[in-house]
Design an enzyme around this catalytic site. Structure first.
Site, short mmCIF file in Angstrom:
data_model
loop_
_atom_site.label_atom_id
_atom_site.label_comp_id
_atom_site.label_asym_id
_atom_site.label_seq_id
_atom_site.Cartn_x
_atom_site.Cartn_y
_atom_site.Cartn_z
N VAL A 197 15.68 8.55 -2.95
CA VAL A 197 16.43 9.23 -1.90
C VAL A 197 17.73 8.45 -1.68
O VAL A 197 17.74 7.23 -1.71
CB VAL A 197 15.58 9.30 -0.61
CG1 VAL A 197 16.42 9.59 0.61
CG2 VAL A 197 14.50 10.34 -0.78
N GLU A 236 0.82 -1.23 0.00
CA GLU A 236 0.00 0.00 0.00
C GLU A 236 0.84 1.26 0.00
O GLU A 236 0.41 2.31 -0.49
CB GLU A 236 -0.96 0.00 1.19
CG GLU A 236 -2.08 -1.04 1.12
CD GLU A 236 -1.67 -2.41 1.66
OE1 GLU A 236 -0.46 -2.62 1.94
OE2 GLU A 236 -2.55 -3.28 1.80
N PHE A 268 24.66 6.85 0.66
CA PHE A 268 24.45 8.21 1.16
C PHE A 268 24.68 8.25 2.69
O PHE A 268 25.25 9.20 3.21
CB PHE A 268 23.03 8.67 0.83
CG PHE A 268 22.82 10.13 1.05
CD1 PHE A 268 23.26 11.04 0.11
CD2 PHE A 268 22.19 10.62 2.19
CE1 PHE A 268 23.09 12.41 0.30
CE2 PHE A 268 22.02 11.97 2.40
CZ PHE A 268 22.46 12.87 1.44
N PHE A 308 -10.46 -7.76 15.68
CA PHE A 308 -9.41 -8.16 14.75
C PHE A 308 -9.07 -7.00 13.79
O PHE A 308 -9.96 -6.42 13.19
CB PHE A 308 -9.91 -9.38 13.95
CG PHE A 308 -8.98 -9.86 12.88
CD1 PHE A 308 -7.70 -10.33 13.18
CD2 PHE A 308 -9.38 -9.85 11.54
CE1 PHE A 308 -6.85 -10.78 12.19
CE2 PHE A 308 -8.53 -10.30 10.54
CZ PHE A 308 -7.26 -10.77 10.86
N GLN A 309 -7.82 -6.66 13.69
CA GLN A 309 -7.29 -5.61 12.81
C GLN A 309 -7.75 -4.20 13.18
O GLN A 309 -7.66 -3.28 12.38
CB GLN A 309 -7.64 -5.88 11.34
CG GLN A 309 -6.99 -7.15 10.78
CD GLN A 309 -7.19 -7.31 9.30
OE1 GLN A 309 -8.25 -7.00 8.78
NE2 GLN A 309 -6.18 -7.82 8.62
#
Ligand SMILES: Cc1ncc(C[n+]2csc(CCOP(=O)(O)OP(=O)(O)O)c2C)c(N)n1
Length: 573
Positions: A381, A49, A466, A111-112
């Site tokens: 990035v 997602e 980086f 639940f959830q």
């Protein structure tokens, strides 16, 4: 009577929404089934997602229209959060549909169960739970209008059972579109700005993302004031091209000419930028800041005059009041400096046959040369953002997206998915880090599944490079940055994506040409130099000390060769 889900989808269709990015789940099933039946909106199934949210953000960035993502209850919509933070901070209009557990169970620790209306508060401009059907059209309309007019994120929290119920109220037409209002400060303030600029010695302009659509008037102002134009990364795509006043970037990604143009001015005109690094602002110059969001004025540096308005409208008002300046010495000096700095950067972007590992600068340079006139680039990035900043040339048609305010890794592939979905026919190129790609690797499968011909160029330096630079600059031994990578090209091929692995500079061009000409998705993995670290345009005493300490420690740890490399590639520039 239509269901809540049906009225919701009808509202989206009427608002011009073409697709919804997400992952299905029981609490979303009512909605996805309605989308399926509508035939007017596409459900773009991604594998995570977070990718859905980044993809929606990229679509909104490119189209200026609201884009939509969705997640099922609990973990499904929690996964949206990082991508939504990016959208929220980059100011792109996105609607997130966060499905919720059955309404009768809310508050029971079911639940959830989570409470998205609290969780999403920090990354949205509007976030509401729809607890009964009659509410939905109005809440949805408020949410969408908020996202569109504020250019931000709106979240509607919709329990699965509510989506399936009959909706007693009708779809609401939004009646608004992306704002094209003229917004500029009053004449008195524009006059003050003109006086300040006319009376100042050397003027420098710092331009950011707010300069979108202001290219021509900005150049006219720079011409009138003989002012060098420094840009922040988000301004690059809008003002770097066709700009004889361009002197590059400043900041941690920038180069010395941008830094010196800022530091040597008597007046700084900040245009549509919230450039965050205080140490890169001049201390004694007069500062004028123009921003559509007044609340941003003065939050990075002291400001002598703040003007709330769009850059375009404000500059159109300002331009006629500016006296033509004859002294070009400041501009000439800055432009010369830029030419030198540019030459220095170009000298690093070489790929001599037989010299391995390949310089990442060379990869970016060749990508730039081979990419199409209207390519859309995304950059991860990490060091890919630096190479994009320095070697991709914009031309007014090309676009460049990154996670430039939120700074989240793994943005480039998801943004490329959204960019390609919204711009079929255009070339979309993701400059991916090996760390960034691996972070949301599952979604290379989406490229094949949705038939999105994205080109992934992977900078494989076997490290979180980086961060290695950060550690070295702080005098630390790099730790936790090593990556044991797979052969990404093989991995791509396993996913039925064209894959190529390039280890020698002489093979790079043809591999990229082949990938770019391929009609489907393609991945080109390039084994690049790990120590090719880019130094900020000016290195502070603490950072220099940091590098010194790093070297001392590395030598004591028996890593002398690495030091020689580092010195060669960075400090001798
Ligand atoms: C989600 C997230 N985790 C961690 C970081 C810190 N961070 C910034 S850049 C970076 C390394 C990126 O590595 P890679 O994608 O391999 O690119 P490289 O710099 O090596 O070219 C890390 C860990 C971040 N910005 N975002």
């Amino acid at each position: 009577m239509a269901t809540v889900g049906e009225v919701l989808v009808q509202t989206l269709v009427e608002a011009g929404v073409k697709r919804v990015y997400g992952v299905v789940g029981d609490s979303l099933n009512g909605l996805t089934d309605t989308i399926r039946k509508s035939g007017q909106i596409e459900w773009l199934h991604v594998r995570h997602e977070e990718v859905a949210a980044f993809a929606a953000g990229a679509e909104a960035h490119l189209t200026n229209e609201i884009a939509v993502c969705a997640g099922s209850c609990g973990p499904g919509n929690l996964h949206l959060i990082n991508g939504l933070f990016d959208c929220y901070r980059s100011r792109v209009p996105v609607l997130a549909i966060a499905a919720q557990i059955p309404s009768e169970q809310i508050g029971s620790g079911y639940f959830q169960e989570t409470h998205p209306e609290h969780i999403f508060k920090d990354c949205s401009d509007y976030c509401e739970l729809i607890s009964q059907p009659v509410q939905m059209p109005r809440i949805l309309a408020i949410a969408m209008r908020t996202a569109i007019t504020k250019r931000g994120v709106a979240v509607v929290v919709l329990p699965g059972d509510v989506a399936l119920r009959e909706c007693p109220s009708k779809a609401i037409t939004l009646g608004i579109s992306a704002s094209t209002s003229v917004v500029r400060p009053p004449d008195s303030e524009v006059h003050l700005a003109a006086t300040l600029l006319n009376e100042s010695g050397r003027v420098t302009i710092l331009a950011g993302a707010g300069c979108k659509e202001a290219h021509d008037v900005l150049i006219a102002v720079a011409q009138r004031l003989k002012a060098p134009v420094v840009h922040a990364m988000r301004g690059k795509e809008f003002i770097e091209y066709d700009n004889p006043y361009d002197v590059g970037m400043t900041g941690l990604l920038g180069f010395s000419s941008g830094y010196h143009a800022m530091m040597s001015c008597d007046a700084l005109l900040m245009l549509g930028t919230d450039f965050p690094y205080q140490q890169f602002y001049p201390k004694d110059a007069k500062i004028i800041q123009v921003d559509i969001r007044g609340e941003q004025i003065g939050r990075r540096t002291k400001v002598d005059l703040g003007l709330a308005g769009t850059v375009k409208d404000t500059l159109h008002a300002l331009l006629p009041l500016l006296a033509e300046r004859l002294d070009t010495s400041h501009l000439d000096r800055c432009v010369d400096h830029y030419k030198n700095a540019r030459q220095g950067l170009d000298d690093l972007a070489v790929g001599e046959p037989g010299h391995t590992p390949i310089h990442p600068q060379y990869v970016a340079k060749v990508v730039n040369e081979l990419a199409s006139e209207d390519a859309i680039f995304t950059c991860d990035v990490g060091t890919p953002t630096i190479w994009a900043a320095r070697y991709l040339q914009m031309n007014g048609k090309r676009r460049l997206l990154g996670s430039l305010i939120h700074g989240s890794m793994a943005n480039a592939l998801p943004q490329a998915i959204g960019a390609q979905a919204a711009s079929s026919g255009r070339q979309v190129i993701s400059l991916s880090g090996d760390g960034g790609l691996a972070m949301l690797l599952g979604d290379i499968l989406t490229l094949k599944q949705l038939n999105l011909p994205v080109k992934l160029v992977v900078f494989n330096n076997s490290s979180l490079a980086f961060v290695e630079l950060e550690m070295k600059a702080a005098g630390l031994i790099d730790y936790g940055t090593n990556l044991v990578n797979p052969n990404f090209a093989h991995l791509a091929e396993t996913a039925n994506i064209l894959g190529a692995r390039v280890e020698k500079p002489e093979d790079l061009r043809s591999a990229l040409e082949q990938a770019f000409a391929h009609p489907g998705p393609a991945l080109v993995e390039v084994i690049v130099h790990r120590q090719e670290l880019s130094m900020p345009p000016t290195i502070s005493a603490e950072q220099a000390l940091g590098f010194g300490l790093y070297m001392l420690r590395a030598v004591m740890n028996g890593r002398g060769d690495e030091i020689v490399d580092l010195v060669k590639t960075n400090l001798l520039r």
